[in-house]
Design an enzyme around this catalytic site. Structure first.
Site, PDB file in Angstrom:
ATOM      1  N   LYS A  64       0.824  -1.223   0.000  1.00  0.00           N
ATOM      2  CA  LYS A  64       0.000   0.000   0.000  1.00  0.00           C
ATOM      3  C   LYS A  64       0.852   1.265   0.000  1.00  0.00           C
ATOM      4  O   LYS A  64       0.582   2.185  -0.745  1.00  0.00           O
ATOM      5  CB  LYS A  64      -0.873   0.081   1.271  1.00  0.00           C
ATOM      6  CG  LYS A  64      -1.932  -0.957   1.417  1.00  0.00           C
ATOM      7  CD  LYS A  64      -2.812  -0.636   2.619  1.00  0.00           C
ATOM      8  CE  LYS A  64      -2.056  -0.503   3.922  1.00  0.00           C
ATOM      9  NZ  LYS A  64      -1.541  -1.751   4.486  1.00  0.00           N
ATOM     10  N   ARG A  90      -9.122   1.446   9.035  1.00  0.00           N
ATOM     11  CA  ARG A  90      -8.755   0.062   9.329  1.00  0.00           C
ATOM     12  C   ARG A  90      -9.842  -0.646  10.116  1.00  0.00           C
ATOM     13  O   ARG A  90      -9.692  -1.826  10.423  1.00  0.00           O
ATOM     14  CB  ARG A  90      -7.469   0.033  10.152  1.00  0.00           C
ATOM     15  CG  ARG A  90      -6.194  -0.189   9.359  1.00  0.00           C
ATOM     16  CD  ARG A  90      -5.040  -0.157  10.351  1.00  0.00           C
ATOM     17  NE  ARG A  90      -3.867  -0.842   9.894  1.00  0.00           N
ATOM     18  CZ  ARG A  90      -2.812  -0.251   9.331  1.00  0.00           C
ATOM     19  NH1 ARG A  90      -2.811   1.027   9.125  1.00  0.00           N
ATOM     20  NH2 ARG A  90      -1.769  -0.961   8.991  1.00  0.00           N
ATOM     21  N   ARG A 136      11.484  -6.870   5.073  1.00  0.00           N
ATOM     22  CA  ARG A 136      11.414  -5.498   5.575  1.00  0.00           C
ATOM     23  C   ARG A 136      11.980  -5.427   6.997  1.00  0.00           C
ATOM     24  O   ARG A 136      12.654  -4.468   7.350  1.00  0.00           O
ATOM     25  CB  ARG A 136       9.961  -5.012   5.549  1.00  0.00           C
ATOM     26  CG  ARG A 136       9.821  -3.550   5.871  1.00  0.00           C
ATOM     27  CD  ARG A 136       8.476  -3.008   5.474  1.00  0.00           C
ATOM     28  NE  ARG A 136       7.462  -3.310   6.465  1.00  0.00           N
ATOM     29  CZ  ARG A 136       6.180  -2.984   6.333  1.00  0.00           C
ATOM     30  NH1 ARG A 136       5.751  -2.382   5.232  1.00  0.00           N
ATOM     31  NH2 ARG A 136       5.307  -3.266   7.271  1.00  0.00           N
ATOM     32  N   ARG A 164      12.059  -2.376  11.836  1.00  0.00           N
ATOM     33  CA  ARG A 164      10.820  -1.885  12.437  1.00  0.00           C
ATOM     34  C   ARG A 164      10.408  -2.845  13.544  1.00  0.00           C
ATOM     35  O   ARG A 164      10.274  -4.044  13.294  1.00  0.00           O
ATOM     36  CB  ARG A 164       9.725  -1.804  11.360  1.00  0.00           C
ATOM     37  CG  ARG A 164       9.404  -0.378  10.970  1.00  0.00           C
ATOM     38  CD  ARG A 164       8.413  -0.320   9.859  1.00  0.00           C
ATOM     39  NE  ARG A 164       7.085  -0.821  10.233  1.00  0.00           N
ATOM     40  CZ  ARG A 164       6.005  -0.627   9.502  1.00  0.00           C
ATOM     41  NH1 ARG A 164       6.086   0.063   8.380  1.00  0.00           N
ATOM     42  NH2 ARG A 164       4.842  -1.100   9.861  1.00  0.00           N
ATOM     43  N   ARG A 184      -0.385  -8.952  13.459  1.00  0.00           N
ATOM     44  CA  ARG A 184      -0.916  -7.881  12.605  1.00  0.00           C
ATOM     45  C   ARG A 184      -1.774  -8.459  11.483  1.00  0.00           C
ATOM     46  O   ARG A 184      -2.771  -7.867  11.075  1.00  0.00           O
ATOM     47  CB  ARG A 184       0.224  -7.034  12.046  1.00  0.00           C
ATOM     48  CG  ARG A 184       0.737  -6.049  13.088  1.00  0.00           C
ATOM     49  CD  ARG A 184       2.135  -5.579  12.782  1.00  0.00           C
ATOM     50  NE  ARG A 184       2.223  -4.833  11.554  1.00  0.00           N
ATOM     51  CZ  ARG A 184       3.315  -4.791  10.789  1.00  0.00           C
ATOM     52  NH1 ARG A 184       4.391  -5.478  11.123  1.00  0.00           N
ATOM     53  NH2 ARG A 184       3.313  -4.085   9.694  1.00  0.00           N
TER      54      ARG A 184
END
Ligand code: ADP
Length: 200
Positions: free
Chosen positions: A13, A88, A127, A133, A144
């Site tokens: 996204k 969301r 990632r 992160r 998630r």
């Protein structure tokens, strides 16, 4: 163009939102980026959001909704925006609808990214290694994805019922996915070949 992007973590996204925003000369409003900037700056909003983000949970609706409504009231959003990471939850989507109806500027499109879970896990692991992160740790990633399935996936039907939904196959080269998106948005290229929309 007023548009929202839906999709699980790792669906692409953020990358595509930036490209679509550039194409429409509209601001790219990414709630995750706003939260991360606030965490980095140590603001009150950052402190309110951090524990939820680190666990891979959603920040409470009232906090997110207030933040996004404030952002959308800014001048640069008046002629359009690309919302990435919001809504969301159904509650967030309803708040957005109410606000846009009040302003007389309803949403024009909702893009939903389709990516297999296997591919999502592969991308998110990459990632995590590249960006460190905290919420990309493996257990948090799984959480998630579950949160997405429970809280966010119902928005696909929400926007389908409102005839705003376009499904996008999110697997392929970044450029290919962008072309699919622009090809599926009627006003993206003024009727031209979508390939030209990227360069023009
Ligand atoms: P993702 O890679 O999961 O798409 P984002 O960068 O969009 O991640 O968001 C990171 C985190 O910020 C989320 O896991 C959540 O904790 C918080 N967040 C972002 N947008 C929202 C929202 N609309 N509602 C609640 N929490 C949000």
């Amino acid at each position: 163009m007023r548009i929202v992007l839906l999709g699980p973590p790792g669906a692409g996204k953020g990358t595509q939102a930036a490209r679509v925003a550039c194409r429409f000369d509209a601001p790219h409003v990414a709630t995750g980026d706003i939260f991360r900037a606030n965490v980095a700056e140590g603001t009150e909003l950052g402190r309110a959001a951090q524990e939820y983000m680190d666990r891979g949970d959603l920040v409470p609706d009232d906090v997110v909704i207030a933040m996004v409504m404030e952002r959308l009231a800014e001048r640069d959003c008046q002629s359009g925006f690309v919302l990435d990471g919001f809504p969301r939850t159904v509650n967030q989507a309803e708040a957005l609808d109410r606000q846009l109806v009040k302003l007389g500027t309803p949403l024009e499109a909702a893009l939903s990214f389709d990516v297999t879970e296997e591919e999502l896990l592969r991308r998110l692991a990459g990632r995590a290694a590249a960006q460190h992160r905290a919420d990309d740790a493996e257990q948090t990633i799984r959480h998630r994805l579950e949160v997405f399935a429970i809280k966010t996936r119902p928005l696909i039907d929400y926007y389908r019922h409102r005839r705003l939904l376009t499904m996008v196959d999110g697997v392929g080269r970044v450029d290919e996915v962008t072309l699919r998106i622009l090809g599926g948005l009627p006003s993206a290229n003024g009727g031209r070949d979508p390939a030209l929309a990227l360069v023009g």
